[in-house]
Design a protein around this motif. Structure first.
Motif, PDB file in Angstrom:
ATOM      1  N   GLY A 178     -39.693 -32.576 -32.660  1.00  0.00           N
ATOM      2  CA  GLY A 178     -39.211 -31.647 -31.640  1.00  0.00           C
ATOM      3  C   GLY A 178     -38.368 -32.393 -30.620  1.00  0.00           C
ATOM      4  O   GLY A 178     -38.435 -33.625 -30.526  1.00  0.00           O
ATOM      5  N   SER A 179     -37.584 -31.665 -29.838  1.00  0.00           N
ATOM      6  CA  SER A 179     -36.671 -32.311 -28.880  1.00  0.00           C
ATOM      7  C   SER A 179     -37.442 -33.161 -27.865  1.00  0.00           C
ATOM      8  O   SER A 179     -36.956 -34.195 -27.415  1.00  0.00           O
ATOM      9  N   GLU A 180     -38.663 -32.743 -27.518  1.00  0.00           N
ATOM     10  CA  GLU A 180     -39.452 -33.495 -26.542  1.00  0.00           C
ATOM     11  C   GLU A 180     -39.881 -34.862 -27.067  1.00  0.00           C
ATOM     12  O   GLU A 180     -40.140 -35.774 -26.293  1.00  0.00           O
ATOM     13  N   ASP A 181     -39.970 -34.976 -28.387  1.00  0.00           N
ATOM     14  CA  ASP A 181     -40.441 -36.225 -28.988  1.00  0.00           C
ATOM     15  C   ASP A 181     -39.293 -37.147 -29.390  1.00  0.00           C
ATOM     16  O   ASP A 181     -39.539 -38.264 -29.852  1.00  0.00           O
ATOM     17  N   GLU A 182     -38.067 -36.698 -29.241  1.00  0.00           N
ATOM     18  CA  GLU A 182     -36.931 -37.505 -29.705  1.00  0.00           C
ATOM     19  C   GLU A 182     -36.681 -38.707 -28.795  1.00  0.00           C
ATOM     20  O   GLU A 182     -36.932 -38.667 -27.589  1.00  0.00           O
ATOM     21  N   ALA A 183     -36.152 -39.754 -29.424  1.00  0.00           N
ATOM     22  CA  ALA A 183     -35.911 -41.014 -28.708  1.00  0.00           C
ATOM     23  C   ALA A 183     -34.887 -40.838 -27.588  1.00  0.00           C
ATOM     24  O   ALA A 183     -34.987 -41.498 -26.549  1.00  0.00           O
ATOM     25  N   LEU A 184     -33.918 -39.954 -27.776  1.00  0.00           N
ATOM     26  CA  LEU A 184     -32.857 -39.768 -26.772  1.00  0.00           C
ATOM     27  C   LEU A 184     -33.438 -39.328 -25.433  1.00  0.00           C
ATOM     28  O   LEU A 184     -33.151 -39.928 -24.386  1.00  0.00           O
ATOM     29  N   LEU A 185     -34.279 -38.291 -25.455  1.00  0.00           N
ATOM     30  CA  LEU A 185     -34.880 -37.790 -24.214  1.00  0.00           C
ATOM     31  C   LEU A 185     -35.816 -38.843 -23.614  1.00  0.00           C
ATOM     32  O   LEU A 185     -35.824 -39.067 -22.396  1.00  0.00           O
ATOM     33  N   ALA A 186     -36.582 -39.499 -24.484  1.00  0.00           N
ATOM     34  CA  ALA A 186     -37.512 -40.532 -24.014  1.00  0.00           C
ATOM     35  C   ALA A 186     -36.758 -41.644 -23.293  1.00  0.00           C
ATOM     36  O   ALA A 186     -37.160 -42.097 -22.214  1.00  0.00           O
TER      37      ALA A 186
END
Length: 1261
Positions: free
Chosen positions: A47-55
């Motif tokens: 999911g988008s919340e788990d993606e490296a970019l957001l992190a």
């Protein structure tokens, strides 16, 4: 910054609350895994919340705000503070789940007290009994669901942290300055990603386990105090003492861990460098020496690993003995203070409470040691993240003016960033749009540094630099990515067919593509290993041309191609395709200088001359000397030899030949319709006992394993005996309370010895396994044939040498101990429960059988997920490692964003495997808990329904105290067995590389050549045929000729004609298919490889230096005195340069010799050869990166020093071979001509046509 790609919705995001609680959202994947072996495409996306970019974005914002608040003064635990700032809310939520579970666990002893009290009642109230069972069910359901959610949620947050740090480290290396890159090698950076960032992914779980274990202990003490009153006070004394004793152990373990990580860095840095330069190591027969060096680094590492594990054994014993000692002292307190009766209710409530203490007591030492490792990793990442960065202000990119304008005003630059050691001084450079500027000069003058100054790669001390427009850069040392040729040329840009085909045409790649089975979709191995030197340079050039930049910086791009190709590239590419572009060309080819607009002559880091070709030809100047040297080398030519000039025709490159990293003319290794680099192998099916037994038997540790198992069962047996003693004694009025407690204490203390020996034997097994597997792995790697390195990305080998070995060092010994503990305790629990209420066996066996089935169902998918995790982790490391080598090119082209996007995809691919692996484990544990709770509820109901006095209250208490622990014991076993099975995948992966088919033996004892061999140096090639793989086409097609002793033989031919394959055959990098090579009438295939290679000398095309000093690079084996080294340096024209350095022979050489010019690196290689004088010398394009003047001097030195030796010279420069005694001309793997050069020049020969081509390109001067 980087755009998120549109993709399928994530399964986890779409799942309902019930599905998330019960983990049923992972059911389809587990079902699929049971029907077929899983592959990476089967795994649901993140999911988008788990993606490296957001992190990463969240982490970066927190990091930057911390930097603004704190500055660079207080930088302690910056990464930890940034991570905490981003995830504190998520961590709080995970902590609440852990706390809820802790409260549920600690409430069970009170329930036990209520059950025992209920069983003692004369008149039982059934509704009260039912409510007790109801409470028990409630607490167990809350405990189960909260703990599963805690683990999964914490691992999910940990995965985001890990991704954020992996991306942060990757981005940092893209910004790292030269000084920073010297401090952190490619191997170390790979280590930060593969080990440190991964370890920090466990941080959330470890943190919560740490504090909840302490809370659980305190609550258990509170429960005991509520039952026994003041009797608990004496019990706190040993508890506190054990806690205090652990403090010095913790500090000691941290020190050992820090030392271990430093030693590991050193080993990986060295091993990474060795892998990248394995061909030269094999050619020079240095395998044994470099293997010994790696093993010596591992010995240091192993010393700290041993210290760590042995000391940890003592701290483990401290914790395991504390519940035993504490319970004994509490019972003494009860007897002495008479604060509570020593009856079944009191004893087994205390026992149950202490049993709830057993889990935190078991976890605290391991959690503490893991948190120490995390602390060390945070510190290492901090050091790297705060490292010196490239200063953007050093070059004003996109300055004012027309695109293509370059201006340097009074610029002084230093690689060290200090004014006292200037690399370039008082540079004035002005390039107008469309101008063609050539830079020439002697070896090490600073030509490449001038290009780096334009790029902003070298720190500016004073002056100004302005660059207007986009830049394309072609480095001198080729940088090619793994992937297809097309991907390398497009370099992240969209395909424009017309522009692409034009770039291929002007870079003379079209004929090469026609000869490849896959054309431009042919996969290139690591660092372009399956392309010739000339092909690599032309792919680089095509990449630059296709980029359509305003400014082109070309660093000696024609050194590895033949004269005709060089002339074609200069005319079609530089002067025509780039006609409207600004070009700065560093070159040693004087013949191209007449047509450029301006020439800069560099010497000693200064531009000493500037002007047109004619204007610079003033007698006595450096430029005049360079031109004179070039013309002198051409003096023996006659332009009448141009009568039969060949039309430019690149030979077809056959597609079945492997190449090594330094080869110049070798064909592509592809079986028909197979690419060179294959998918990484992985085992399939359930991780069975075979791999687990391999761990024990490969290390010859079966004795240790048996002793550890016996000790564990001894521990459980003594614990059970002590419990039975209490159960039967507390109700016996004839036995005094003091006697009961004394016997209990003696039996319990005996169990402490068993714990110590279990830990000790498990540690001995773990250390023996680490030693055996590393030894087998390293021997196998160094004994592997060159073909293995040609087709195996280095990232795959490094992953096994770093993260897989780390699992072997730390995780498997711990998991092995805990699995044994779980099995023994589960057996003991079921036996004790059945001895009191045999009816429970029916449900117990059903629960255990069902648990086993579920475990098998889970394991089929879990094993595959773990293997996929390994195969998706290697590309992450590989990509980071590849980026580190090409960082200057990436920055010059301004394509960092594209590389980051690709890296984010790799990180996310690995993360989704980790997430599903974690979810699958919780799926298993949740269902196992449910089944074991069924056993517990059955036991509780039976105990409620039995008649009064049917079972003694002591046995009721004993049974329930074990029953309440049944679920946690089964869960503990399931979790650690699953972890152990997953860790064993690392054993599988390392063992794969312990079984590489070895190359021929280094020494054959009964066939060793005489020490004086070869006396003459005569080489006979007899119908020599070479193929690289079985069923591959023959690439050397029956070569027969004789290189007479003491003669100089020149080997020429176009790119891909098989020249370097011939050299590979001479060194037996590839074994003959048929035919023979005789040296002084001795068949080289009959002797050992080391005996052969030590008697041959070679200077390779791509010079190789190792991190260390000047001394260790000239004399890697340490066999010569300083005087001999200085003499060799003088002969190879390096003495004056080295003698000016402050540390002389101890002056540093950085990774791959980056702080020395390419030409100087080639001189180092010549120095090695001069030091180790042999009767046969091979020069493989040895002077390609050297100016004509230095080349002439070196050829003179070689003629003098090796006057009585057989010298084989592979060259593109005709002057290099024109004075040879014999010339061998090759084409398409066949011998075309072999005669004296003067005779070949007199006829219409292939050689005379090659000379004519070269002469026609030079006569325009």
């Amino acid at each position: 910054m980087y755009q998120r790609l549109e993709k399928d919705p994530a399964v986890l995001d779409e799942a309902s609350l019930l599905s998330k609680l019960w983990f049923s959202w992972i059911d389809p994947l587990l079902s699929l895994g049971n029907s077929k072996p899983l592959n990476v495409d089967d795994i649901p996306t993140l999911g988008s919340e788990d993606e490296a970019l957001l992190a990463y974005k969240n982490f970066n914002e927190a990091w930057n705000s911390l930097m603004e608040e704190k500055g660079t003064k207080n930088t302690k635990f910056f990464a930890l503070r940034a991570i905490t700032r981003v995830y504190w809310k998520n961590m709080m939520l995970g902590g609440m789940c852990a706390l809820l579970r802790t409260v549920s666990v600690v409430a069970t002893p009170l329930l036990l007290y209520a059950f025992v009290s209920y069983s003692n009642l004369e008149k039982k109230n059934l509704s009260k009994g039912v409510s007790l069972v109801g409470l028990l069910i409630f607490f167990k359901v809350v405990e189960s669901l909260s703990y599963r959610q805690f683990y999964f949620y914490s691992k999910r947050i940990g995965m985001r942290m890990r991704s954020a740090l992996m991306v942060a480290i990757y981005l940092k290396q893209l910004k790292l300055s030269n000084i920073g890159r010297r401090r952190h090698s490619t191997g170390e950076i790979a280590n930060y990603i593969a080990i440190d960032a991964y370890r920090l992914g466990e941080f959330v779980v470890l943190l919560h386990l740490g504090w909840t274990s302490v809370v659980q202990l305190l609550l258990a003490i509170a429960v005991i105090s509520s039952v026994v009153g003041f009797g608990v006070l004496p019990g706190l004394v040993p508890f506190i003492v054990c806690g205090l004793l652990n403090v010095p152990f913790a500090k000691m373990l941290q020190r050992f861990q820090t030392k271990f990580m430093a030693a590991q860095d050193k080993r990986l840095r060295s091993f990474s460098e060795i892998l990248y330069n394995m061909k030269i190591i094999k050619l020079q027969a240095w395998e044994e020496n470099f293997k010994n060096m790696v093993q010596s680094f591992r010995q240091t590492e192993f010393k700290w690993l041993s210290e760590y594990h042995y000391k940890k054994t003592y701290s483990t014993v401290l914790y395991w003995m504390s519940p035993t000692v504490v319970s004994s002292v509490i019972f003494f307190g009860c007897v002495v203070f008479e604060s509570a009766p020593l009856d079944a209710g009191t004893v087994f409530t205390v026992m149950a409470a202490l049993r709830t203490m057993a889990e935190p007591v078991r976890l605290i030492p391991d959690t503490l040691s893991s948190l120490i490792q995390v602390k060390v990793s945070f510190k290492r990442i901090d050091t790297f993240m705060l490292e010196d960065e490239l200063k953007q202000e050093d070059t004003q990119m996109r300055g004012k003016g027309d695109s293509g304008l370059i201006s340097i005003k009074d610029g002084s630059f230093s690689w060290d960033g200090e004014a006292k050691s200037l690399t370039l001084c008082d540079i004035i450079l002005k390039a107008k749009p469309g101008q063609k500027i050539a830079v020439c000069g002697r070896l090490g003058a600073g030509k490449s540094s001038l290009l780096h100054a334009v790029l902003g790669e070298i720190p500016r001390i004073c002056g100004s630099v302005s660059v207007v427009g986009s830049v394309a850069y072609v480095p001198q040392a080729c940088w090619i990515q793994s992937g297809t040729i097309r991907e390398n040329i497009l370099f992240g840009k969209a395909m424009d067919k017309a522009k692409y085909e034009e770039a291929i045409r002007v870079c003379a790649l079209d004929n090469d593509f026609h000869s490849f089975d896959y054309g431009d979709l042919t996969e290139i191995g690591q660092r372009g290993l399956n392309l010739s030197g000339g092909q690599k340079q032309r792919v680089q050039l095509a990449r630059a041309v296709y980029n359509d930049a305003d400014i082109y910086l070309l660093d000696d791009p024609f050194s590895a191609v033949d004269a005709q190709t060089a002339a074609s590239l200069f005319k079609d590419c530089v002067m025509t395709a780039l006609a409207k572009k600004t070009v700065i060309l560093v070159t040693h080819q004087v013949e191209f200088l007449t047509t450029v607009d301006n020439i800069l002559v560099v010497e000693g880091g200064q531009v000493i001359q500037s002007g047109s070709f004619e204007a610079l030809l003033i007698e006595g100047t450096t430029f005049e000397q360079l031109v004179f040297a070039h013309r002198s080398s051409m003096g023996s030519f006659d332009d009448t030899s141009a009568s039969n000039q060949h039309e430019h025709d690149v030979e077809r490159v056959k597609s079945d030949k492997p190449r090594s990293k330094e080869e110049s003319e070798v064909e592509i290794v592809i079986k028909p319709k197979f690419q060179l680099t294959e998918e990484e192998e992985k085992e399939v099916g359930v991780i069975g006992w075979k791999s687990m037994l391999d761990y024990i038997f490969v290390s010859n540790g079966s004795v240790y394993a048996c002793c550890a198992a016996i000790s564990q069962f001894g521990f459980v047996a003594t614990q059970a005996a002590a419990s039975f003693w209490l159960a039967f004694s507390v109700q016996n009025p004839q036995k005094s309370g003091l006697l009961v407690v004394k016997v209990y204490t003696l039996i319990s203390l005996l169990s402490v010895f068993f714990v110590y020996f279990r830990s000790l034997f498990a540690v001995c097994l773990g250390l023996k396994a680490s030693e055996s597997f590393f030894s087998g792995f390293i021997n196998s790697i160094f004994n592997a044939p060159m073909l293995f390195f040609d087709s195996t990305p280095i990232g795959r080998i490094l992953t096994r040498a770093s993260s897989d070995l780390s699992v072997l060092d730390f995780d498997i010994p711990l998991a092995f101990q805990l699995v044994m503990a779980g099995i023994a305790e589960l057996i003991a629990t079921v036996v004790i429960m059945a001895s009191v209420t045999w009816q429970v066996l029916f449900v117990g066996f059903f629960a255990i059988a069902s648990s086993k089935y579920i475990q098998g169902y889970y394991q089929r998918s879990a094993g595959e997920l773990m293997r996929i995790n390994g195969t998706t982790k290697a590309p992450v490391m590989n990509y980071a490692s590849e980026t580190a080598h090409g960082v200057a090119t990436i920055r010059a082209f301004g394509v960092a964003d594209i590389f980051i996007t690709n890296y984010l995809k790799l990180v996310d691919t690995n993360a989704k495997v980790s997430l599903c692996s974690s979810a699958a484990l919780e799926w298993l544990v949740l269902r196992t808990e449910a089944l074991q709770n069924l056993t517990l509820f059955t036991c509780a109901v039976f105990l409620l329904l039995i008649p009064n006095n049917y079972i003694a209250p002591g046995l009721v208490g004993l049974c329930l105290s074990y029953a309440f622990a049944l679920t946690s014991t089964q869960v503990f076993l399931s979790r650690w067995y699953s972890s152990f099975a997953n860790y064993i995948v690392s054993v599988e992966r390392i063992k794969q590389y312990m079984q590489i088919p070895p190359r021929a033996p280094a020494v054959i004892a009964d066939k060793r050549p005489p020490s004086t061999w070869p006396r003459k140096g005569r080489i006979d090639l007899m119908d020599l045929k070479i193929r690289y793989r079985p069923n591959a086409p023959i690439v050397l097609k029956g070569i027969t000729c004789t290189f007479k002793e003491g003669k100089r033989v020149g080997v020429v031919g176009r790119t891909g004609s098989g020249k370097t394959t011939l050299i590979s055959a001479l060194f037996r990098l590839v074994e003959p298919q048929s035919g023979k090579i005789l040296i002084d009438e001795l068949d080289i295939c009959s002797i050992g490889l080391r005996d052969l290679r030590l008697k041959l000398s070679i200077i390779p095309q791509e010079p190789t230096l190792f991190r260390g000093s000047v001394r260790t690079n000239v004399d890697p084996l340490g066999l010569h005195s300083d005087d001999e080294i200085w003499e060799a340096l003088e002969k190879c024209q390096l003495k004056s340069t080295v003698s000016k350095l402050p540390d002389l022979l101890d002056s540093s050489v950085s990774d791959e010799g980056e702080n020395w010019s390419m030409g100087q690196r080639q001189l180092f290689c010549l120095g090695r050869v001069l030091l180790r004088w042999n009767k046969i010398l091979v020069l493989d394009e040895a002077t390609a990166s050297i100016d004509s003047a230095t080349d002439a001097i070196l050829q003179k030195i070689i003629r003098e020093e090796f006057a009585h030796c057989t010298v084989i010279t592979v060259a593109h420069r005709v002057p290099t071979v024109i004075d040879s005694d014999m010339v061998l001309v090759m084409s398409n793997g066949e011998l075309v001509e072999y005669d004296e050069p003067s005779k070949l020049m007199e006829m219409n020969s292939a050689f005379s046509n090659l000379v004519a081509e070269y002469w026609s390109n030079c006569k325009q001067e």
